[in-house]
Design an enzyme around this catalytic site. Structure first.
Site, mmCIF file in Angstrom:
data_model
loop_
_atom_site.group_PDB
_atom_site.id
_atom_site.type_symbol
_atom_site.label_atom_id
_atom_site.label_comp_id
_atom_site.label_asym_id
_atom_site.label_seq_id
_atom_site.Cartn_x
_atom_site.Cartn_y
_atom_site.Cartn_z
ATOM 1 N N ASP A 14 0.826 -1.191 -0.047
ATOM 2 C CA ASP A 14 -0.028 -0.023 0.184
ATOM 3 C C ASP A 14 0.808 1.203 0.028
ATOM 4 O OD1 ASP A 14 -2.947 -0.918 1.130
ATOM 5 O OD2 ASP A 14 -1.256 -2.155 1.916
ATOM 6 N N THR A 144 -7.004 -0.549 -1.968
ATOM 7 C CA THR A 144 -5.886 -1.630 -1.870
ATOM 8 C C THR A 144 -6.121 -2.329 -0.519
ATOM 9 O OG1 THR A 144 -4.367 0.055 -0.860
ATOM 10 C CG2 THR A 144 -4.539 -0.020 -3.255
ATOM 11 N N GLU A 184 -8.467 -14.197 -1.434
ATOM 12 C CA GLU A 184 -7.147 -13.516 -1.400
ATOM 13 C C GLU A 184 -7.514 -12.489 0.096
ATOM 14 O OE1 GLU A 184 -5.756 -9.554 -1.381
ATOM 15 O OE2 GLU A 184 -7.613 -10.050 -1.958
ATOM 16 N N ASN A 186 -7.765 -9.391 0.898
ATOM 17 C CA ASN A 186 -8.566 -8.162 1.061
ATOM 18 C C ASN A 186 -10.004 -8.435 1.122
ATOM 19 O OD1 ASN A 186 -6.265 -6.508 1.305
ATOM 20 N ND2 ASN A 186 -6.505 -6.043 -1.168
ATOM 21 N N HIS A 273 1.665 -5.946 -5.090
ATOM 22 C CA HIS A 273 0.275 -5.969 -5.542
ATOM 23 C C HIS A 273 -0.427 -4.684 -5.684
ATOM 24 C CE1 HIS A 273 0.118 -10.173 -3.921
ATOM 25 N NE2 HIS A 273 0.862 -9.677 -2.469
#
Ligand code: BDR
Ligand code: CA
Length: 353
Positions: A14, A144, A184, A186, A273
């Protein structure tokens, strides 16, 4: 120019997304909201402020603290990957209680109850303000982290959804997970929130693990980051950092490299990511995408939090981006060299501020 609101849970990757959002030439970052996720909401909020300071952000960029927990499920964090405070091992960031960070946080004491309101109001005020600026600027909303704030926002302000250009998120995978066999992180943190967002009639772009796992910070990228003017040494040792910013980013990558090695066995380096979401906003031409119906599995015994991507087109009934349609552009590949070129250019721009 893209006008961006970033909802995040910093988090090592992030932090790199924040750096990109601040220094991509065609992006104007209007504000940040933070959410529980990689660490507690308090830590992720402090970390966002620490990053804004370290990445030389203009002082008017606001940070709004957001949800401390998922809509329905118990809170989960990821100290194994990001350390106890979310930015483990990163050297050169000011501490949360330093005057420069407190100034970014405006010394706010925010109660748990007031936090989410701050994030929703911050987003709403900013979106409205830019929409009303004569030409009707639409905002790109980037996520994110877990989607709790975004789900609450679209539920509380349905009329403002029309002012969102697109919603770009890092999350999910096509047949692959990382924090369960098929989910995943998140999405797994707040699957109900993700499903609410997926049903909103706005263009959505999903950057899944399948793509982020190709954007690996190899030793060669790490060397270019530390000092772009030094050629590789024969024994592969890394050069000293050319600037304090590069040292900070290098320590961030060292920690992330070790986490990904020990947890997932990634031997060549960690995937960046979240930075890919901002790269998509700045340079969508780096990506190939295809439009699918995507839903989140909410009740599966083994599969809760999985993004179910309808690659054979069984489920979409219309052309909308909402409840019944092919609701998502799913990224399928990224030009990795192009992405890291953009990343390193942003580091250079940040260094020059
Ligand atoms: C996602 O989870 C977190 O570890 C990262 O910050 C990223 O947003 C990857 O699954
Ligand atoms: Ca994240």
């Amino acid at each position: 120019m893209k006008f961006v609101w970033l909802d995040c849970d910093p988090g090592h990757d992030d932090a790199t997304a924040i750096m990109l959002a601040l220094h991509c030439p065609n992006i104007r970052l209007l504000g940040i909201s933070t959410v529980h996720g990689n660490a507690s909401a308090e830590n992720t909020n402090n970390n966002a402020a620490r990053c804004l300071y370290a990445f030389a952000a203009a002082e008017h960029i606001r940070i709004c603290p957001g949800a401390t927990k998922p809509l329905l499920r118990p809170e989960r964090h990821d100290p194994e990957i990001h350390g106890a405070d979310g930015l483990g091992g990163v050297e050169g960031l000011p501490p949360a209680d330093s005057p420069e960070v407190q100034a970014r946080l405006q010394g706010d004491e925010v109660t748990t109850e007031a936090r989410t309101v701050r994030a929703l109001e911050g987003m709403a005020q900013t979106i409205e303000q830019w929409w009303k600026r004569g030409c009707g600027y639409k905002m790109t909303v980037v996520s994110t982290g877990p989607m709790t704030n975004i789900a609450l926002f679209v539920s509380a302000y349905p009329d403002l959804v029309q002012c969102i250009e697109e919603f770009v998120f890092m999350g999910g995978g096509v047949g692959v997970g990382n924090r369960s066999s098929c989910a995943e992180f998140n999405i797994l943190c707040d699957p109900e929130a993700a499903q609410i967002v997926l049903n909103v009639p706005v263009k959505k772009v999903m950057i899944p693990l399948n793509v982020t796992h190709t954007a690996i910070v190899t030793q060669s990228i790490h060397r270019r980051l530390l000092n772009p003017n030094v050629s590789p040494s024969p024994d592969g040792t890394l050069p000293p950092a050319a600037t304090p910013l590069r040292h900070m980013l290098s320590t961030l990558l060292n920690f992330f490299t070790e986490s990904y090695k020990s947890t997932f066995g990634f031997m060549d380096g960690p995937p960046l990511h979240d930075a890919l979401t901002i790269a998509y906003v700045a340079m969508p031409e780096l990506f190939t995408c295809r439009r699918y119906r995507v839903d989140v599995e909410l009740s599966g015994e083994y599969t809760a939090g999985e993004t179910v991507v309808d690659v054979w087109n069984y489920r979409a009934c219309d052309d909308s981006w909402g409840r019944n349609g092919k609701n998502c552009l799913v990224a399928e590949s990224v030009d990795v060299e192009g992405f890291f070129k953009l990343f390193l250019e942003c580091v250079e721009r940040c260094d020059d501020v």
